[in-house]
Design a protein around this motif. Structure first.
Motif, PDB file in Angstrom:
ATOM      1  N   ASP A  10      20.281  57.972  43.587  1.00  0.00           N
ATOM      2  CA  ASP A  10      21.528  56.611  44.208  1.00  0.00           C
ATOM      3  C   ASP A  10      20.741  55.464  43.068  1.00  0.00           C
ATOM      4  OD1 ASP A  10      22.803  54.032  43.842  1.00  0.00           O
ATOM      5  OD2 ASP A  10      23.194  54.306  46.432  1.00  0.00           O
ATOM      6  N   GLU A  11      21.154  55.107  42.180  1.00  0.00           N
ATOM      7  CA  GLU A  11      20.589  54.085  41.158  1.00  0.00           C
ATOM      8  C   GLU A  11      20.183  52.655  41.350  1.00  0.00           C
ATOM      9  OE1 GLU A  11      20.657  55.776  36.549  1.00  0.00           O
ATOM     10  OE2 GLU A  11      22.820  54.651  37.810  1.00  0.00           O
ATOM     11  N   SER A  48      21.667  55.643  33.808  1.00  0.00           N
ATOM     12  CA  SER A  48      23.650  56.231  33.304  1.00  0.00           C
ATOM     13  C   SER A  48      23.628  55.243  32.118  1.00  0.00           C
ATOM     14  CB  SER A  48      23.468  56.506  34.437  1.00  0.00           C
ATOM     15  OG  SER A  48      24.648  55.411  35.367  1.00  0.00           O
ATOM     16  N   HIS A  49      24.206  54.757  32.457  1.00  0.00           N
ATOM     17  CA  HIS A  49      24.764  53.792  32.034  1.00  0.00           C
ATOM     18  C   HIS A  49      24.631  52.917  30.195  1.00  0.00           C
ATOM     19  CE1 HIS A  49      21.721  49.893  32.394  1.00  0.00           C
ATOM     20  NE2 HIS A  49      22.226  49.611  31.932  1.00  0.00           N
ATOM     21  N   GLN A  74      22.617  59.838  40.016  1.00  0.00           N
ATOM     22  CA  GLN A  74      22.676  59.692  38.495  1.00  0.00           C
ATOM     23  C   GLN A  74      21.278  60.996  38.164  1.00  0.00           C
ATOM     24  OE1 GLN A  74      25.045  59.701  36.424  1.00  0.00           O
ATOM     25  NE2 GLN A  74      26.419  58.755  37.830  1.00  0.00           N
ATOM     26  N   ILE A  75      21.558  61.630  37.206  1.00  0.00           N
ATOM     27  CA  ILE A  75      20.399  62.063  36.813  1.00  0.00           C
ATOM     28  C   ILE A  75      19.125  60.621  36.535  1.00  0.00           C
ATOM     29  CG2 ILE A  75      19.186  64.099  35.721  1.00  0.00           C
ATOM     30  CD1 ILE A  75      22.107  65.324  35.439  1.00  0.00           C
ATOM     31  N   GLY A  76      17.907  61.086  36.442  1.00  0.00           N
ATOM     32  CA  GLY A  76      16.956  60.078  36.492  1.00  0.00           C
ATOM     33  C   GLY A  76      15.966  60.341  35.797  1.00  0.00           C
ATOM     34  N   GLY A  77      15.989  62.166  35.267  1.00  0.00           N
ATOM     35  CA  GLY A  77      14.539  62.771  35.082  1.00  0.00           C
ATOM     36  C   GLY A  77      14.885  64.219  35.883  1.00  0.00           C
ATOM     37  N   PHE A 101      15.388  60.764  48.990  1.00  0.00           N
ATOM     38  CA  PHE A 101      16.326  59.625  49.142  1.00  0.00           C
ATOM     39  C   PHE A 101      17.791  59.853  48.141  1.00  0.00           C
ATOM     40  CE2 PHE A 101      13.547  58.208  45.703  1.00  0.00           C
ATOM     41  CZ  PHE A 101      14.131  57.487  44.622  1.00  0.00           C
ATOM     42  N   GLY A 102      16.786  60.816  46.977  1.00  0.00           N
ATOM     43  CA  GLY A 102      17.892  61.564  46.402  1.00  0.00           C
ATOM     44  C   GLY A 102      17.693  63.428  46.317  1.00  0.00           C
TER      45      GLY A 102
END
Length: 112
Positions: A10-11, A48-49, A74-77, A101-102
């Motif tokens: 969660d971003e 992601s935006h 969202q994919i963060g890395g 947390f993800g």
């Protein structure tokens, strides 16, 4: 075998976990993989935006600002590791601080 680790969460929680303790935990994880010689690449992504999604339908290029799939996580890395087998990849993924947390998706990388 090489594996891709897709790191997503969660971003809205990024600022909560990318603080002193979270950064130290990440650095320890990264340093361990470097010392073991299993890390091929690791990159973080902008939020992601900032994404642009490209689809081609009937020879028309369609662009969407942001991720095409609307989801909280969202994919963060990503990371690419080279380890003996899936069990070893699971051990590496479970050690990533974001797994708390993800989630980390593990995908085998095709060899040409």
């Amino acid at each position: 075998m090489r594996y891709l680790l897709l790191i997503s969460a969660d971003e809205s929680r990024v600022d909560d976990v990318v603080d002193g303790d979270g950064l130290r935990a990440f650095r320890a994880w990264l340093d361990d993989l470097l010392a073991r010689g299993v890390l091929t690449a690791h990159e973080g992504l902008h939020p992601s935006h900032t994404a642009t999604t490209v689809r081609v339908r009937c020879d028309e290029v369609l662009l969407t600002d942001g991720p095409f799939i609307e989801a909280k996580d969202q994919i963060g890395g990503f990371a690419i590791i080279e380890v003996a087998d899936l069990d070893a990849a699971i051990e590496v993924a479970a050690g990533h601080p974001a797994s708390r947390f993800g989630q980390i998706e593990i995908r085998p990388v095709r060899t040409p």
